[in-house]
Design an enzyme around this catalytic site. Structure first.
Site, PDB file in Angstrom:
ATOM      1  N   ASN A 429      12.415  17.454   7.980  1.00 59.87           N
ATOM      2  CA  ASN A 429      12.907  16.847   6.746  1.00 59.87           C
ATOM      3  C   ASN A 429      13.665  15.557   7.049  1.00 59.87           C
ATOM      4  OD1 ASN A 429      13.705  16.490   4.057  1.00 59.87           O
ATOM      5  ND2 ASN A 429      14.079  18.669   3.745  1.00 59.87           N
ATOM      6  N   ASP A 482      18.712  18.555   5.312  1.00 63.95           N
ATOM      7  CA  ASP A 482      17.859  17.496   4.783  1.00 63.95           C
ATOM      8  C   ASP A 482      18.308  16.169   5.374  1.00 63.95           C
ATOM      9  OD1 ASP A 482      16.235  15.811   3.287  1.00 63.95           O
ATOM     10  OD2 ASP A 482      16.467  16.939   1.441  1.00 63.95           O
TER      11      ASP A 482
END
Length: 565
Positions: A429, A482
């Protein structure tokens, strides 16, 4: 004659004044059943409500919530302390754990929900109190018709209990310090039954919360398969003290019962409410936390009402850009700190980056594209679905591509030529590089790791390591890491389920900064000095001024001081 009448009036007034040494008026206690929980479906429980005589039914009162029903001779203690003005007018709510009744099969056992409700981490029990039980309490009236009104301010609310009820109380305050700021904990179960053994670590790492805690335990407490209660409570006290919380304690020689707690309950209540209505203050946190956060600076709302914000990035001027992915719109944060629409369409980009020449790039299902001044796209590299990207000072890129279960990482040179450089990370990610641009960092969203690679001259990668160990909430199986960014000291900041986690160069989480709405998808440093930490939090974007300054990957590499051992 007038003097005689005045003297009589004064004498009469004196005889009607309530004195501290008068017997305290006795409050009312009533009992109810609650069986309408949606948070703990199928449960039935009883709860008792104590209302002091001093409560007038007009002004919302403070509240104390106790688990496992009435304990510690609490109504009599409250009568005395309220009468002596050593605690505010307080309504007591004493709730028992839920029981799930068996079906018609009489041989089946009822399910006692206590450990599930009390020992578990997360906000479920706090929500049960705030959304279900306390609203039900406020539908009741006293025997003489007074409506029960409870203050909604966390500064007016205390919560407590013993054993599992104690850790339940602490968890409610930990998860919702806006709703409960004062905790009474007797023989607390801060051990490995359902994960509460992590609290001493989290207390040291998470940005301190406005909670005041009184702990009680004895050296003869339990030492069983789940842990050592006596040692765990002492560790809690040391962690709270380390992080600068207001904490008090009473250690004795007793065992796992309420004997000692009942004796010290009046003292504990007086201490928990001391100074009220002055608000409970948060601690200062660790030296690592103090090196990042500025006292008095908090998150500020930048914008809200979006569908899913992502891709925050600042240009060389420190101007921040971000995307609302489902809407394919790009926003720019103006000089006034508020976002303005920058482009109506960006191809549903999920990641942005600026190149060393100031060029604006994005990635998404289309691969990697370069935008002109009107944000019209020119494809640079395609054939994969880009999720996030990072540019280097030499004009090259690294891109994560988790789509179609391929879980790939690509290197893209300045001409747009792509090269597959890694596979196998479980949903790669966020991505960034170290300040000296020698290491590549890739977030693995499906676990609690951030990987580290050594970047080779041709863009290939070596020495893949599960390097940064992140914290995951007890309510999830992964940290959902993330967005990644580094500051100029080499500290890595990671957007996760529990907030922004920042890690030292050795791969250890030094601190956790929760966001106001409990969500965080990506982060960036911006502002003219790159000391504003921005967080895109799904439907909202927040900003917070910090002591750290971001390392811009489009600039010349920076060599920070070496890592601590």
């Amino acid at each position: 004659m007038m003097r005689l009448l005045s003297a009589l009036a004064l004498l009469l007034a004196a005889t009607t004044v309530t004195r501290a040494d008068d017997p305290p008026p006795k409050g009312d206690v009533s009992k109810y059943t609650f069986d309408a929980s949606k948070i703990f479906p199928g449960t039935t429980r009883t709860y008792s409500v104590y209302v002091p005589k001093q409560y007038d039914g007009e002004k919302p009162a403070c509240v104390y919530v106790n688990q496992d029903g009435i304990g510690y001779n609490a109504p009599a203690v409250f009568d005395k302390l309220i009468h002596e003005k050593k605690m505010p007018v307080t309504i007591g709510v004493f709730v028992t754990p839920g029981v799930v009744k068996s079906a018609d099969n009489k041989a089946a056992l009822d399910r006692f929900n206590r450990s599930f409700e009390y020992d578990g981490l997360g906000d479920a029990y706090a929500r049960f109190l705030l959304e279900e039980l306390l609203p039900d309490v406020e539908t009741k009236k006293t025997a003489d018709g007074r409506a029960i009104k409870i203050s909604k301010s966390g500064n007016d609310r205390a919560i407590g209990g013993g054993s599992s009820g104690a850790v339940c109380a602490f968890t409610a305050a930990w998860e919702r310090p806006d709703a409960f700021s004062r905790v009474f904990s007797s023989i607390g179960t801060y051990v490995g039954l359902r994960g509460a053994n992590v609290y001493p670590t989290l207390i040291r790492k998470v940005e301190p919360k406005p909670i005041r805690v009184f702990l009680e335990d004895g050296e003869a407490d339990q030492n069983i398969y789940g842990g050592d209660w006596w040692m765990a409570n002492q560790e809690m006290e040391r962690s709270l003290k380390f992080a600068g919380y207001e904490v008090n304690h009473e250690w004795g020689k007793g065992g796992h019962n309420g004997t000692a707690a009942t004796k010290i309950f009046p003292e504990a209540m007086e201490w928990l409410w001391k100074g009220w209505p002055e608000p409970v203050k948060a601690g200062k946190g660790s030296s690592q936390m103090q090196a990042v956060l500025i006292p008095g600076e908090d998150w500020k709302l930048v914008g809200e009402g979006y569908k899913f914000t992502e891709g925050p990035i600042a240009n060389a001027k420190g101007e921040l850009f971000f995307t609302d992915v489902p809407e394919a719109k790009t926003y720019k944060v103006g000089d006034d700190g508020k976002p303005v629409l920058f482009s109506e369409t960006n191809g549903k980009a999920s990641g942005f980056a600026f190149g060393p020449d100031g060029s604006f790039y994005g990635c998404g299902g289309f691969g990697v594209a370069k935008y002109d001044s009107a944000l019209k796209t020119t494809k640079l590299a395609d054939g994969f679905g880009g999720n996030d990207l990072v540019t280097l000072h030499n004009g090259t890129f690294f891109v994560t591509a988790p789509g179609n279960n391929k879980n790939e990482v690509y290197f893209v040179n300045a001409k747009g030529d792509k090269k597959l450089v890694d596979t196998g990370i479980k949903f790669p990610n966020g991505i960034t590089v170290s300040p000296d641009q020698s290491l590549l960092y890739v977030a693995e969203s499906r676990t609690h790791w951030v990987y580290s690679f050594v970047i080779q001259p041709d863009g290939s990668l070596k020495h893949k390591q599960k390097y940064f160990h992140l914290h995951a909430p007890d309510t999830a199986d992964e940290a959902s890491a993330d967005g990644l960014k580094c500051d100029r000291n080499g500290v890595l900041y990671v957007a996760t389920r529990v907030g922004v986690q920042f890690c030292d160069q050795a791969g250890r989480v030094n601190g956790i900064i929760p966001t106001p709405n409990g969500k965080c998808a990506n982060i960036a440093f911006g502002g003219k000095d790159f000391d504003i930490l921005y967080a895109t939090c799904i439907d909202k974007v927040y900003a917070r001024k910090v002591k750290a300054k971001g390392a811009n990957t489009f600039e010349a590499p920076i060599k920070p001081a070496g890592p601590r051992l």
